[in-house]
Design an enzyme around this catalytic site. Structure first.
Site, PDB file in Angstrom:
ATOM      1  N   ASP A 159      -7.501   3.058   1.173  1.00  0.00           N
ATOM      2  CA  ASP A 159      -6.881   3.866   2.234  1.00  0.00           C
ATOM      3  C   ASP A 159      -5.504   4.400   1.825  1.00  0.00           C
ATOM      4  O   ASP A 159      -4.832   5.057   2.619  1.00  0.00           O
ATOM      5  CB  ASP A 159      -6.791   3.069   3.546  1.00  0.00           C
ATOM      6  CG  ASP A 159      -5.928   1.828   3.443  1.00  0.00           C
ATOM      7  OD1 ASP A 159      -6.090   1.062   2.471  1.00  0.00           O
ATOM      8  OD2 ASP A 159      -5.076   1.610   4.340  1.00  0.00           O
ATOM      9  N   HIS A 160      -5.089   4.144   0.578  1.00  0.00           N
ATOM     10  CA  HIS A 160      -3.834   4.707   0.062  1.00  0.00           C
ATOM     11  C   HIS A 160      -4.057   5.669  -1.102  1.00  0.00           C
ATOM     12  O   HIS A 160      -3.116   6.330  -1.544  1.00  0.00           O
ATOM     13  CB  HIS A 160      -2.869   3.575  -0.329  1.00  0.00           C
ATOM     14  CG  HIS A 160      -2.499   2.722   0.845  1.00  0.00           C
ATOM     15  ND1 HIS A 160      -1.285   2.807   1.487  1.00  0.00           N
ATOM     16  CD2 HIS A 160      -3.231   1.805   1.538  1.00  0.00           C
ATOM     17  CE1 HIS A 160      -1.275   1.975   2.528  1.00  0.00           C
ATOM     18  NE2 HIS A 160      -2.442   1.351   2.570  1.00  0.00           N
TER      19      HIS A 160
ATOM     20  N   HIS B 135      -5.422  -0.064  -2.823  1.00  0.00           N
ATOM     21  CA  HIS B 135      -6.398  -0.033  -1.719  1.00  0.00           C
ATOM     22  C   HIS B 135      -6.850   1.389  -1.410  1.00  0.00           C
ATOM     23  O   HIS B 135      -6.052   2.333  -1.443  1.00  0.00           O
ATOM     24  CB  HIS B 135      -5.819  -0.689  -0.467  1.00  0.00           C
ATOM     25  CG  HIS B 135      -5.832  -2.195  -0.547  1.00  0.00           C
ATOM     26  ND1 HIS B 135      -5.013  -2.992   0.213  1.00  0.00           N
ATOM     27  CD2 HIS B 135      -6.572  -3.036  -1.323  1.00  0.00           C
ATOM     28  CE1 HIS B 135      -5.248  -4.271  -0.080  1.00  0.00           C
ATOM     29  NE2 HIS B 135      -6.179  -4.316  -1.011  1.00  0.00           N
TER      30      HIS B 135
ATOM     31  N   HIS C   5      -0.162   1.086  -4.015  1.00  0.00           N
ATOM     32  CA  HIS C   5      -1.123   0.038  -4.378  1.00  0.00           C
ATOM     33  C   HIS C   5      -2.530   0.598  -4.365  1.00  0.00           C
ATOM     34  O   HIS C   5      -2.765   1.732  -3.952  1.00  0.00           O
ATOM     35  CB  HIS C   5      -0.970  -1.206  -3.509  1.00  0.00           C
ATOM     36  CG  HIS C   5      -1.354  -1.053  -2.062  1.00  0.00           C
ATOM     37  ND1 HIS C   5      -0.686  -0.232  -1.182  1.00  0.00           N
ATOM     38  CD2 HIS C   5      -2.339  -1.649  -1.335  1.00  0.00           C
ATOM     39  CE1 HIS C   5      -1.241  -0.341   0.023  1.00  0.00           C
ATOM     40  NE2 HIS C   5      -2.253  -1.179  -0.053  1.00  0.00           N
TER      41      HIS C   5
ATOM     42  N   ASP D 247       2.251  -1.344   2.422  1.00  0.00           N
ATOM     43  CA  ASP D 247       1.727  -2.547   3.079  1.00  0.00           C
ATOM     44  C   ASP D 247       2.462  -3.815   2.626  1.00  0.00           C
ATOM     45  O   ASP D 247       1.908  -4.907   2.669  1.00  0.00           O
ATOM     46  CB  ASP D 247       0.221  -2.674   2.812  1.00  0.00           C
ATOM     47  CG  ASP D 247      -0.556  -1.502   3.396  1.00  0.00           C
ATOM     48  OD1 ASP D 247       0.052  -0.644   4.058  1.00  0.00           O
ATOM     49  OD2 ASP D 247      -1.781  -1.442   3.186  1.00  0.00           O
TER      50      ASP D 247
ATOM     51  N   HIS E  10       1.346   1.935   7.814  1.00  0.00           N
ATOM     52  CA  HIS E  10       0.376   1.931   8.924  1.00  0.00           C
ATOM     53  C   HIS E  10       1.058   1.919  10.279  1.00  0.00           C
ATOM     54  O   HIS E  10       2.163   1.388  10.426  1.00  0.00           O
ATOM     55  CB  HIS E  10      -0.517   0.685   8.857  1.00  0.00           C
ATOM     56  CG  HIS E  10      -1.498   0.693   7.744  1.00  0.00           C
ATOM     57  ND1 HIS E  10      -2.763   1.200   7.868  1.00  0.00           N
ATOM     58  CD2 HIS E  10      -1.394   0.268   6.456  1.00  0.00           C
ATOM     59  CE1 HIS E  10      -3.409   1.073   6.720  1.00  0.00           C
ATOM     60  NE2 HIS E  10      -2.607   0.516   5.833  1.00  0.00           N
TER      61      HIS E  10
ATOM     62  N   HIS F 297       0.592  -8.507  -0.690  1.00  0.00           N
ATOM     63  CA  HIS F 297      -0.588  -7.848  -0.112  1.00  0.00           C
ATOM     64  C   HIS F 297      -1.617  -7.616  -1.227  1.00  0.00           C
ATOM     65  O   HIS F 297      -2.789  -7.970  -1.105  1.00  0.00           O
ATOM     66  CB  HIS F 297      -0.120  -6.547   0.518  1.00  0.00           C
ATOM     67  CG  HIS F 297      -1.195  -5.684   1.102  1.00  0.00           C
ATOM     68  ND1 HIS F 297      -1.900  -6.034   2.227  1.00  0.00           N
ATOM     69  CD2 HIS F 297      -1.672  -4.471   0.724  1.00  0.00           C
ATOM     70  CE1 HIS F 297      -2.771  -5.062   2.509  1.00  0.00           C
ATOM     71  NE2 HIS F 297      -2.654  -4.116   1.619  1.00  0.00           N
TER      72      HIS F 297
HETATM   73 FE    FE Z   1      -3.239   0.001   3.883  1.00  0.00          FE
HETATM   74 ZN    ZN Z   2      -3.386  -2.072   1.581  1.00  0.00          ZN
END
Ligand code: FE
Ligand code: ZN
Length: 255
Positions: free
Chosen positions: A60-61, A58, A56, A133, A171, A114
């Site tokens: 942080d990915h 985001h 996805h 996530d 995570h 998400h």
């Molecule tokens: Fe994440």
């Molecule tokens: Zn995420």
């Protein structure tokens, strides 16, 4: 031969995963929170990166992707639905599409909730599932974009996969997820014993991810809307499972 899986801690509490096919030598990374730990994991094993699977959009990915590709050119695969906000994709995929790591076939599963374009990758022959996530260890991702009904349907698809499936999620949130789970289903013996295992693992600095799907089904409150104990504790005995899930998510969000 099943894919060899390596869990790579990144940033504060993210995980990336390597999936390596011994026969062909091909290696995929699932998500790229940062480049350095992934490059180090490849270097240590002498593996050459061939594919990047993005779950996805985001940051942080995907944040480490450009830096990783600079030294490790690879085919980047992600959801067609989110191509406009993912890094440039070489291959755009959607529900039911197949991808190959060596001869190991992965299936794309659409798991909105998400984010609306979130996908999971399931490799049936290796019994491994990359969920990031969506389904997480004893939890699920927050509903930033999708509705509770969408996330419930996404989790139901994942929960229906074979119980021996290894769930590689995004995570290390398990300890706080566990604390919450214990408040709504304290009579679940499997949950209580899992919490002890988690506390031991974290005290020793070990990841609690990946986990088995059978364990998630037995202990993850977001997969247990049909639990009479959870329903009773929420005052929702006999309610529609989507409503139970919605209330579980709402309570976790309000902590
Ligand atoms: Fe994440
Ligand atoms: Zn995420």
């Amino acid at each position: 031969m099943p894919l060899e899986i390596v869990t790579i801690p990144c940033l504060k509490d993210n995980y990336a995963f390597l999936a390596h096919d011994r026969t062909s030598g091909q290696t995929a990374v699932v998500d790229v929170p940062e480049a350095a730990p992934i490059a180090a994991a490849l270097r240590t094993r002498g593996w050459r990166l061939s594919h990047v699977l993005l779950t996805h959009h985001h940051w942080d990915h995907v944040e480490g992707l450009a830096a990783l590709l600079a030294d490790h050119p690879a085919t980047v695969i992600g959801a067609a639905a989110d191509a406009h906000r993912l890094p440039p994709l070489d291959v755009q995929v959607a529900e039911g599409d197949r991808i190959l790591i060596g001869s190991d076939e992965g299936v794309v599963i659409d798991v909105p909730g998400h984010t609306v374009g979130h996908v999971a990758f399931h490799f049936p022959a290796s019994a491994v599932l990359f969920t990031a996530d969506s389904l997480m260890a004893m939890g699920c991702g927050r509903l930033f974009e999708g509705t509770p009904a969408q996330m419930y349907a996404s989790l139901a698809k994942l929960a229906a996969l074979p119980p021996e499936t290894l769930v590689c999620s995004g995570h290390e949130y398990t300890a706080s997820n566990a604390k919450f789970a214990a408040t709504i289903e304290p009579g679940n013996a499997a949950l209580i014993s899992r919490i002890e295992n988690i506390e031991t693992a974290r005290a020793q600095g070990r990841p609690t991810v990946p986990s088995l799907l059978s364990t998630e089904r037995a202990t993850n409150p977001f997969l247990r809307a049909d639990s009479p104990e959870i329903q009773a504790n929420l005052g929702l005995t006999g309610a529609d499972p989507v409503d139970v899930f919605t209330e579980v998510r709402r309570r976790k969000d309000s902590l």
